[in-house]
Design a protein around this motif. Structure first.
Motif, PDB file in Angstrom:
ATOM      1  N   ASP A 107       0.873  -1.172   0.000  1.00  0.00           N
ATOM      2  CA  ASP A 107       0.000   0.000   0.000  1.00  0.00           C
ATOM      3  C   ASP A 107       0.908   1.218   0.000  1.00  0.00           C
ATOM      4  OD1 ASP A 107      -2.046   1.778   0.172  1.00  0.00           O
ATOM      5  OD2 ASP A 107      -2.730   1.195   2.161  1.00  0.00           O
ATOM      6  N   GLY A 108       1.102   1.816  -1.158  1.00  0.00           N
ATOM      7  CA  GLY A 108       2.122   2.849  -1.309  1.00  0.00           C
ATOM      8  C   GLY A 108       1.656   4.249  -0.981  1.00  0.00           C
ATOM      9  N   ASP A 109       2.500   5.009  -0.282  1.00  0.00           N
ATOM     10  CA  ASP A 109       2.269   6.431  -0.074  1.00  0.00           C
ATOM     11  C   ASP A 109       3.247   7.212  -0.953  1.00  0.00           C
ATOM     12  OD1 ASP A 109       4.723   6.171   1.160  1.00  0.00           O
ATOM     13  OD2 ASP A 109       3.934   6.288   3.196  1.00  0.00           O
ATOM     14  N   ALA A 112       6.764   5.935  -0.695  1.00  0.00           N
ATOM     15  CA  ALA A 112       6.924   4.486  -0.890  1.00  0.00           C
ATOM     16  C   ALA A 112       7.502   3.840   0.362  1.00  0.00           C
ATOM     17  CB  ALA A 112       7.822   4.186  -2.104  1.00  0.00           C
ATOM     18  N   GLU A 140      -1.268  -1.323  -4.490  1.00  0.00           N
ATOM     19  CA  GLU A 140      -2.118  -0.136  -4.537  1.00  0.00           C
ATOM     20  C   GLU A 140      -1.237   1.089  -4.354  1.00  0.00           C
ATOM     21  OE1 GLU A 140      -5.174  -0.448  -5.347  1.00  0.00           O
ATOM     22  OE2 GLU A 140      -5.431  -2.596  -4.979  1.00  0.00           O
ATOM     23  N   SER A 141      -1.139   1.931  -5.380  1.00  0.00           N
ATOM     24  CA  SER A 141      -0.331   3.141  -5.243  1.00  0.00           C
ATOM     25  C   SER A 141      -0.616   4.110  -6.387  1.00  0.00           C
ATOM     26  CB  SER A 141       1.166   2.802  -5.227  1.00  0.00           C
ATOM     27  OG  SER A 141       1.921   3.991  -5.224  1.00  0.00           O
ATOM     28  N   TYR A 149      10.132   4.867  -5.316  1.00  0.00           N
ATOM     29  CA  TYR A 149       9.509   3.849  -6.154  1.00  0.00           C
ATOM     30  C   TYR A 149      10.518   3.143  -7.048  1.00  0.00           C
ATOM     31  CZ  TYR A 149       4.900   4.736  -4.454  1.00  0.00           C
ATOM     32  OH  TYR A 149       3.810   4.806  -3.624  1.00  0.00           O
ATOM     33  N   GLY A 178       3.603   3.696  -9.057  1.00  0.00           N
ATOM     34  CA  GLY A 178       2.920   2.421  -8.857  1.00  0.00           C
ATOM     35  C   GLY A 178       3.003   1.551 -10.096  1.00  0.00           C
ATOM     36  N   GLN A 344      -4.292  11.561  -5.820  1.00  0.00           N
ATOM     37  CA  GLN A 344      -4.932  10.520  -6.629  1.00  0.00           C
ATOM     38  C   GLN A 344      -6.297  10.984  -7.118  1.00  0.00           C
ATOM     39  OE1 GLN A 344      -5.019   6.806  -4.499  1.00  0.00           O
ATOM     40  NE2 GLN A 344      -2.863   6.926  -3.972  1.00  0.00           N
TER      41      GLN A 344
END
Length: 348
Positions: A107-109, A112, A140-141, A149, A178, A344
């Motif tokens: 689950d990426g912010d 990362a 999910e990112s 990344y 992502g 996003q």
């Protein structure tokens, strides 16, 4: 009353001393945190799935039907065991092991940060995985910083280099950084309305120089090196600095495109590396993904033929976190998550 006042003062002093001691202990413990090993949580998803199915059978079937189903299961298991013994009889070949699917969640912010746990999970998997096994990453990112990344994608490349099949499942979004991660996979699976793509680079820097100038505030910036600082937030930006900054973005974009096209040569990189995004079914038409399907459907399809195992590495908690002294760290994480969701929602 005077006694109560003195007693209250004594308690406050005692509490203050305890807080100071606790704070010092937390600092010492936090310094030792990196040397402490984390823990690896393992969940056998087959067993979880079978347990849910069995519970539904118990609740929905009558006793006669349930007994019949259980009898059939035992009979089938017995036949399978007998068949395996027959195949291995008369030879030195041991019983063929079931294929294993190792499932990871990323689950990426923006930073990362999940790469810190993923690298440990991958290391653990590579110590036991065999070529017939498979690693499935539920990704999910919406993207973030290039170096974060880039490292995450490099960690996934370790799986490919070990000749272990890698599948990436995207249920919601794998955009920008992502997708940089996703394209490393042997196979990319996306839900019908998952968002993929955004192969581009963006950067924005606020500049308050004119406001400071009106307030008679000077900002001095001294650098050694022509392009040590191209654009600044406080000083006056130059056309030369802007051009250099834009060129750096173009160079990063070219690097991004070369990486993606190297992983997925079937892509028409110039037509899709425009920063646009596509939903799952459209992404399939543009060869950004290989299959349109949810991660749940993919895993369920393997429950009868493979051992599906979910791994999750947990970093050790320091004394500071246990005492609730990581308040600012929590605020930072929440702020990063909020900014990521905002980006996003606006399609960045």
């Amino acid at each position: 009353m005077e006694f109560l006042t003195d007693y209250a003062g004594f308690l406050l002093k005692l509490i203050s001393v305890a807080v100071v001691i606790g704070f010092l202990l937390a600092i010492v413990a936090s310094g030792k945190r990196k040397s402490q090993p984390g823990s690896l949580s393992i969940t056998k998803l087959n067993e979880t799935y079978d347990a849910m199915k069995a519970e539904l059978d118990r609740q929905l079937m009558d006793k006669k039907a349930l007994k019949s189903v259980e009898k059939e299961k035992k009979k089938k298991a017995k036949l399978e065991k007998k068949s395996q013994k027959k195949e291995s009889k008369g030879s030195d070949v041991q019983e063929v092991e079931k294929k294993r699917l190792y499932v990871l969640d990323f689950d990426g912010d923006i930073k990362a940060s999940a790469v810190e746990t993923m690298r440990e999970e991958i290391t653990a998997i590579l110590s036991v995985a065999k070529p017939q096994d498979e690693v499935v990453v539920r990704l999910e990112s919406g993207g973030g910083v290039v170096h974060g990344y880039g490292l995450a994608a490099s960690q996934l490349q370790r799986i490919r280099e070990a000749n272990i099949p890698l599948t990436i499942c995207v249920d919601k979004v794998a955009a920008s950084g992502g997708y940089m991660m996703a394209c490393v996979a042997d196979k990319i699976i996306a839900a019908p309305f998952a968002i993929l793509g955004s192969i581009g680079v963006v950067a924005q820097i606020p500049n308050v120089h004119r406001l400071l100038d009106k307030s008679l505030i000077d900002v001095e910036l001294h650098t050694a090196g022509r392009y040590k600082r191209t654009l600044t937030m406080l000083g006056e930006n130059t056309d030369e600095g802007r051009e250099k900054f834009k060129q750096d973005l173009e160079d990063t974009h070219d690097l991004f495109k070369r990486f993606v096209s190297g992983q997925r040569p079937q892509l028409d990189i110039e037509s899709i590396a425009t920063g646009e995004t596509w939903y799952g079914s459209e992404a399939l038409d543009n060869k950004l993904v290989d299959v349109v399907m949810t991660s749940d459907a993919y895993l369920v399809s393997h429950y009868s033929t493979a051992e599906v195992i979910r791994l999750a590495y947990k970093q050790p908690k320091g004394m500071a976190e246990r005492l609730g002294l990581s308040f600012f760290s929590v605020i930072e994480q929440k702020a990063i998550a909020w900014v990521g969701k905002l980006a996003q929602s606006r399609g960045y």
